[in-house]
Design an enzyme around this catalytic site. Sequence first.
Site, short mmCIF file in Angstrom:
data_model
loop_
_atom_site.label_atom_id
_atom_site.label_comp_id
_atom_site.label_asym_id
_atom_site.label_seq_id
_atom_site.Cartn_x
_atom_site.Cartn_y
_atom_site.Cartn_z
N ASP A 115 -22.60 -7.94 46.77
CA ASP A 115 -21.85 -8.69 47.79
C ASP A 115 -21.11 -7.67 48.66
OD1 ASP A 115 -19.65 -7.88 46.37
OD2 ASP A 115 -19.05 -9.89 45.73
N THR B 214 -28.16 -1.68 40.29
CA THR B 214 -27.86 -1.32 38.91
C THR B 214 -26.77 -0.27 38.89
OG1 THR B 214 -28.75 -0.52 36.82
CG2 THR B 214 -29.86 0.27 38.81
N HIS B 215 -25.80 -0.47 38.00
CA HIS B 215 -24.61 0.39 37.98
C HIS B 215 -24.38 0.91 36.56
CE1 HIS B 215 -20.69 1.84 39.16
NE2 HIS B 215 -20.20 1.32 38.05
N GLY C 37 -18.23 -6.36 48.43
CA GLY C 37 -17.30 -5.44 47.78
C GLY C 37 -18.05 -4.27 47.16
N THR D 90 -35.57 7.63 38.26
CA THR D 90 -36.18 7.24 36.99
C THR D 90 -36.20 5.72 36.82
OG1 THR D 90 -34.15 7.43 35.68
CG2 THR D 90 -35.51 9.42 35.88
N ARG E 52 -21.61 4.05 61.49
CA ARG E 52 -22.04 3.53 60.19
C ARG E 52 -22.75 2.17 60.38
NH1 ARG E 52 -21.62 5.63 54.67
NH2 ARG E 52 -22.12 3.79 53.45
N MET F 230 -26.99 5.58 46.59
CA MET F 230 -25.57 5.90 46.53
C MET F 230 -24.85 5.64 47.86
SD MET F 230 -25.38 6.62 43.38
CE MET F 230 -23.82 7.44 43.04
C1 GAR Z 1 -28.42 5.17 37.60
O1 GAR Z 1 -27.74 5.39 36.40
C2 GAR Z 1 -27.66 4.16 38.45
O2 GAR Z 1 -26.98 3.20 37.71
C3 GAR Z 1 -26.69 5.07 39.17
O3 GAR Z 1 -27.44 6.18 39.50
C4 GAR Z 1 -28.42 6.41 38.49
C5 GAR Z 1 -29.75 6.63 39.18
O4 GAR Z 1 -30.68 7.17 38.31
N1 GAR Z 1 -26.13 4.39 40.29
C6 GAR Z 1 -24.86 4.49 40.65
O5 GAR Z 1 -24.06 5.23 40.09
C7 GAR Z 1 -24.47 3.63 41.83
N2 GAR Z 1 -23.04 3.56 41.95
P1 GAR Z 1 -32.20 7.33 38.75
O6 GAR Z 1 -32.19 7.96 40.15
O7 GAR Z 1 -32.79 8.28 37.75
O8 GAR Z 1 -32.83 5.98 38.74
#
Ligand code: GAR
Length: 209
Positions: A146, A113-114, A148, A15, A70, A95
């Site tokens: 980065d 984006t987190h 981490g 999304t 990996r 992910m």
């Molecule tokens: C989002 O909320 C993003 O922040 C999260 O997955 C969702 C993806 O939504 N990402 C993480 O948790 C990364 N650690 P989407 O597939 O509907 O854009």
Amino acid sequence: MAAKRLVVLVSGSGTNLQALLDAIEADGAEAYGAEIVAVGADREGIVGLERARAAGLPTFVCRVRDHATRADWDAALAEATAVHEPDLVVSAGFMKIVGKEFLARFGGRFVNTHPALLPSFPGAHGVRDALAYGARVTGCTVHFVDDGVDTGPIIAQGVVEVVEEDTEEGEAALHERIKEVERALLVEVVGRLARNGYRIEGRKVRLLP
Ligand code: GAR
């Protein structure tokens, strides 16, 4: 000025990718400042890839299990991304943690984006972890990646209140409220990075005026 080239990486419903596609369609790539030139994923069969294909975009899939190590996967992902010559790479619900090779090529122009207010609740379960901790506010963070886990310089954050009805079982409902804020923030941030340019100074990201 020519629109910047974006490669977007996804693992799920996409999304956030859709929000970028919609904004670019609404504004036009030149006015928005960027166009999506390809979408990559770490798995097949996800709605995110369907959205990309529906928009007529090239896609690529790079699965960890198809590679001996990996590091091999990371190098293959870097190569598949580089083919599209991106100015910026956006991890929009991707992910996987990328490795050395990917960062060597795209460090400083790889945005994630987190769904939490970093540095709180990094990792794969940002929403669940904030609920379990009893946080009263949470939200989303757009940041540069980065080496981490969710530790790179923060570009922008959006705040979402946790309400009484947000039980740990209600993780999905809170995540949906976060994603509403997150999509708007990502669209705004990526557009500004692309249009204005930026400098990363230590932990600070300066968006140029
Ligand atoms: C989002 O909320 C993003 O922040 C999260 O997955 C969702 C993806 O939504 N990402 C993480 O948790 C990364 N650690 P989407 O597939 O509907 O854009």
